[in-house]
Scaffold this active site. Structure first.
Site, PDB file in Angstrom:
ATOM      1  N   ASN A   1       0.819  -1.205   0.000  1.00 33.75           N
ATOM      2  CA  ASN A   1       0.000   0.000   0.000  1.00 33.75           C
ATOM      3  C   ASN A   1       0.856   1.259   0.000  1.00 33.75           C
ATOM      4  O   ASN A   1       2.007   1.219  -0.406  1.00 33.75           O
ATOM      5  CB  ASN A   1      -1.027  -0.006   1.130  1.00 33.75           C
ATOM      6  CG  ASN A   1      -2.396   0.400   0.613  1.00 33.75           C
ATOM      7  OD1 ASN A   1      -2.605   1.549   0.248  1.00 33.75           O
ATOM      8  ND2 ASN A   1      -3.311  -0.563   0.529  1.00 33.75           N
TER       9      ASN A   1
ATOM     10  N   HIS B   1       2.569   3.268   2.013  1.00 35.01           N
ATOM     11  CA  HIS B   1       3.922   3.358   2.568  1.00 35.01           C
ATOM     12  C   HIS B   1       4.908   2.530   1.762  1.00 35.01           C
ATOM     13  O   HIS B   1       6.053   2.936   1.550  1.00 35.01           O
ATOM     14  CB  HIS B   1       3.931   2.926   4.037  1.00 35.01           C
ATOM     15  CG  HIS B   1       5.158   3.330   4.780  1.00 35.01           C
ATOM     16  ND1 HIS B   1       6.239   2.484   4.965  1.00 35.01           N
ATOM     17  CD2 HIS B   1       5.497   4.503   5.378  1.00 35.01           C
ATOM     18  CE1 HIS B   1       7.166   3.114   5.649  1.00 35.01           C
ATOM     19  NE2 HIS B   1       6.752   4.344   5.910  1.00 35.01           N
ATOM     20  N   CYS B   2       4.471   1.362   1.291  1.00 35.18           N
ATOM     21  CA  CYS B   2       5.342   0.473   0.511  1.00 35.18           C
ATOM     22  C   CYS B   2       5.744   1.094  -0.823  1.00 35.18           C
ATOM     23  O   CYS B   2       6.790   0.759  -1.381  1.00 35.18           O
ATOM     24  CB  CYS B   2       4.632  -0.844   0.203  1.00 35.18           C
ATOM     25  SG  CYS B   2       3.883  -1.670   1.594  1.00 35.18           S
ATOM     26  N   LEU B   3       4.897   1.967  -1.344  1.00 32.50           N
ATOM     27  CA  LEU B   3       5.066   2.503  -2.693  1.00 32.50           C
ATOM     28  C   LEU B   3       5.648   3.912  -2.700  1.00 32.50           C
ATOM     29  O   LEU B   3       5.671   4.577  -3.733  1.00 32.50           O
ATOM     30  CB  LEU B   3       3.714   2.491  -3.417  1.00 32.50           C
ATOM     31  CG  LEU B   3       3.196   1.074  -3.718  1.00 32.50           C
ATOM     32  CD1 LEU B   3       1.699   1.085  -3.974  1.00 32.50           C
ATOM     33  CD2 LEU B   3       3.944   0.466  -4.902  1.00 32.50           C
TER      34      LEU B   3
END
EC number: 3.5.3.12
Length: 368
Positions: free
Chosen positions: A354, A356-358
């Site tokens: 999501n 934060h990961c991206l």
């Protein structure tokens, strides 16, 4: 730019907390058809929404492949968004990009961790991953930042959260996994974290969120909100597979002191769902040997903890779920000086992560 033979700690650098002032946020344009459905088009639309949400608060740089550069540039036609061409294997810049470190003299450098697509040939999510392995160095080159390289040590940025005051939180499920650094034990891994992040205390939570294909990244489960305070994904449903994970993490946090000797204040964040992909959504993903299979019977690791702190704002996912409103209220209460912006997170979640990961924040230089 120069690759240094020392460590950030030895040179007086440290990783600042996410709430420290930022100069920009990095993203990577998604297109991988064996991960993102329908050739990545719905995910690209979600990335446009995400980039524009961040750009209200600070500059954004989106890296796109040569084949997608013009498409990305046209869709992201906004003054505060820069599009640059960098070849890549997928969009997870939190894990493939550099971890930026700063000192007290206005300098910014970067740590380039080893990357093996979340497990290499022992449970990894795709191959090859050589372009993603090179991405951090290219970002640092563009920013004229000197580089630290952790030769032979694999780590993804989503597996750590720091308070900027000497403490890092991570999970045993990920960092002690045999598919990351099987040649190292816990003490040796802690030593690398201390040197590269300039931390003194490593807090080990047993597991991350259930069915997180990254092997339990902490950024989908528990994050710092300010020094001494964390936000933990939570369920009171004893039949939920996350129940034991949440309670085990709470036990660790209740019985641990941070580097400053503080007890943790733990805020609870409800877990949405359970969420599942539809058969139609799964059918839109190309089937390629060695890539992560998409299946409507497999629970998605949806989490409101997977948000990004930017200058004056909180960019968080919503899931068209009954818990969305409560999640927004919790974030607004915890961050009274930030504007909470929630954007649809489902397309990002379908790809395996999501907001934060991206994203990868680049901290502003500090002079003390």
């Amino acid at each position: 730019m120069k690759t240094l033979n020392s460590t950030p700690r030895a040179d007086g650098f440290h990783m600042p907390a996410e709430w420290a002032p930022q100069t920009q946020v990095w993203m990577v344009w998604p297109e991988r058809p064996d991960n993102w459905r329908l050739g990545g088009k719905p995910a690209q639309a979600a990335h446009v929404t995400l980039a524009k949400a961040i750009a209200r608060f600070e500059p954004v740089t989106v890296a796109a492949s040569a084949g997608q550069y013009e498409n990305a540039r046209r869709q992201l036609d906004q003054p505060n968004i820069r599009v640059v061409e960098i070849s890549n294997d997928d969009a997870w810049v939190r894990d493939t990009g550099p971890t930026f470190v700063i000192n007290d003299h206005g300098e910014v450098r970067g740590v380039d961790w080893g990357f093996n697509a979340w497990g290499g040939f022992d449970g990894g999510l795709y191959a090859p991953w050589n372009r993603d392995e090179e991405l951090a160095a290219k970002v640092l080159e563009m920013e004229r930042c000197q580089r630290y390289q952790t030769e032979g040590f694999v780590l993804e940025g989503g597996s750590i959260h720091v308070d900027g005051e000497g403490t890092v939180i991570t999970t045993e499920e990920c960092l002690l996994n045999r598919n990351r650094n099987p040649h190292m034990n816990r003490e040796q891994i802690e030593a690398v974290l201390r040197d590269q992040l300039a931390v003194d205390t490593v807090v080990w939570l047993p597991d991350g969120l259930f069915n997180d294909e990254t092997d339990g990244h902490v950024d989908n489960f528990c994050c710092y909100v300010r020094p001494g305070e964390v936000l933990l994904a939570w369920t009171d449903d004893s039949n939920d597979p996350n129940y034991a994970r949440c309670h085990a993490a709470m036990e660790v946090l209740k019985n641990t002191r941070d580097a400053k000797g503080r007890e943790f204040i733990v805020h609870k964040m409800p877990i949405p769902g359970p969420l599942f992909a539809t058969a139609e959504e799964c059918a839109g993903v190309d089937q390629v040997a060695g890539s992560q299979e998409r299946d409507p019977s497999v629970r998605l690791a949806g989490s409101y903890v997977n948000f990004l702190i930017v200058n004056g704002g909180i960019i968080a996912p919503s899931f068209d779920d009954p818990a969305d409103a409560e999640a927004r209220a919790i974030l607004a209460k915890i961050f009274p000086d930030h504007e909470v912006v929630m954007i649809p997170g489902r397309e990002l979640l379908l790809g395996g992560g999501n907001i934060h990961c991206l994203t990868q924040q680049q901290p502003a230089p500090v002079k003390r």
